[in-house]
Design an enzyme around this catalytic site. Structure first.
Site, short mmCIF file in Angstrom:
data_model
loop_
_atom_site.label_atom_id
_atom_site.label_comp_id
_atom_site.label_asym_id
_atom_site.label_seq_id
_atom_site.Cartn_x
_atom_site.Cartn_y
_atom_site.Cartn_z
N SER A 264 0.82 -1.21 0.00
CA SER A 264 0.00 0.00 0.00
C SER A 264 0.85 1.27 0.00
O SER A 264 2.00 1.27 0.47
CB SER A 264 -0.91 0.03 1.23
OG SER A 264 -1.72 -1.11 1.27
N1 SAH Z 1 -0.63 -4.59 4.02
C1 SAH Z 1 0.04 -4.99 2.82
C2 SAH Z 1 -0.81 -4.65 1.61
C3 SAH Z 1 -1.19 -5.90 0.93
S1 SAH Z 1 -2.40 -5.76 -0.36
C4 SAH Z 1 1.43 -4.41 2.70
O1 SAH Z 1 1.81 -3.57 3.53
O2 SAH Z 1 2.17 -4.83 1.81
C5 SAH Z 1 -3.69 -6.77 0.31
C6 SAH Z 1 -3.36 -8.21 0.58
O3 SAH Z 1 -4.57 -8.82 1.05
C7 SAH Z 1 -2.91 -9.03 -0.61
O4 SAH Z 1 -1.67 -9.59 -0.33
C8 SAH Z 1 -4.00 -10.11 -0.76
O5 SAH Z 1 -3.49 -11.36 -1.16
C9 SAH Z 1 -4.55 -10.16 0.65
N2 SAH Z 1 -5.89 -10.72 0.80
C10 SAH Z 1 -6.99 -10.55 0.02
N3 SAH Z 1 -8.03 -11.24 0.53
C11 SAH Z 1 -7.59 -11.85 1.67
C12 SAH Z 1 -8.19 -12.70 2.64
N4 SAH Z 1 -9.46 -13.08 2.57
N5 SAH Z 1 -7.43 -13.13 3.66
C13 SAH Z 1 -6.13 -12.80 3.76
N6 SAH Z 1 -5.51 -11.99 2.88
C14 SAH Z 1 -6.22 -11.53 1.84
#
Ligand code: SAH
Length: 237
Positions: free
Chosen positions: A67
């Site tokens: 993000s």
């Molecule tokens: N907080 C992260 C941003 C990741 S983007 C960072 O700092 O890098 C959002 C993430 O949510 C992705 O990796 C995606 O695979 C995950 N995601 C989506 N649906 C999900 C679910 N039901 N349970 C766990 N992770 C999920």
């Protein structure tokens, strides 16, 4: 001193905190301090490492992103963390937000559905030396019952609504921050994965008592979709 041509990540990080965060309304000094300490370059793939402090999300593979720094800060600030909280995070991704939260809360359980990302995040978190983060592979829309209830929950992917399991795993007085898919397309998008994620509303849910929540908005943002039993359905299913 930085070598000629080599990026000075420390200077870039300090500038990021001033320009992208403080000047844009992030006031929580603990959040500013944590993000000023956290080497974001550890959490981005080699190919985009030089852009680690860009004012944007960056690709981390498997169609996912780390993000934008402001978004991470806004989520952390809205959680109003004092330092002792038991936290749940959904969407570990690169592990960056989990690492920042590890400096702001007592302990962090972070759930990610894509196994390769869990493995990479584990390495990056170990490199930073975060010891109060537990990574769990699975569907975070169901939360993580074994360590519930949580004083604070952060969701980093946009769902059609706040998953009931997460609201239930929040302690009384606790806060959940999550992007909720909004706009006229929302009813059609419900439970179906949108082709492109549109505008989402970063929303804070405050559990005021047993079975009772109040809700407020922080602002519009864009997130990757939350995929799972209490989120959107995956593509091709
Ligand atoms: N907080 C992260 C941003 C990741 S983007 C960072 O700092 O890098 C959002 C993430 O949510 C992705 O990796 C995606 O695979 C995950 N995601 C989506 N649906 C999900 C679910 N039901 N349970 C766990 N992770 C999920």
């Amino acid at each position: 001193m930085a070598l000629r041509g080599a990026p000075d990540y420390e200077a870039e990080r300090a500038e990021m905190v001033e320009r992208q965060l403080r000047r844009r309304g992030i006031q929580d000094e603990r959040v500013l301090e944590a993000m000023g300490r956290m080497p974001r370059e550890l959490f981005v793939p080699e190919a985009v490492r030089r852009r680690a402090y860009d004012d944007s999300a960056l690709p981390i593979g498997r169609e996912q992103t780390i993000s934008q720094p402001w978004v991470v800060a806004a989520i952390c600030q809205a959680l109003e963390l004092g330092g002792d909280e038991r936290m749940l995070e959904i969407g570990t991704g690169s592990g960056y937000s989990a690492a920042v939260l590890s400096l702001l809360a007592g302990s962090v359980v972070s759930v990610e559905r894509i196994p390769e990302l869990v493995a990479e995040a584990r390495l990056a978190l170990a490199e930073f030396g975060a010891e109060n983060v537990e990574l769990v592979e699975g569907d975070g829309t169901r939360g993580h019952e074994p360590s519930a209830p949580y004083d604070a929950i952060a969701v980093h992917a946009a769902g059609p609504e706040a998953p009931r399991s997460l609201l239930d795993q929040l302690a009384d007085g606790g806060r959940l921050v999550m992007p909720v898919a909004t706009g006229p397309a929302a009813p059609q998008r419900r439970r179906r994965l949108p082709r492109s994620v549109g505008t989402d509303m970063l929303t804070v849910f405050h559990r005021v008592g047993p079975g009772e929540w109040s809700q407020g908005t922080i602002g519009p943002c864009r997130f990757v979709p939350l995929i799972g039993a209490e989120g959107f359905e995956p593509r091709n299913s």
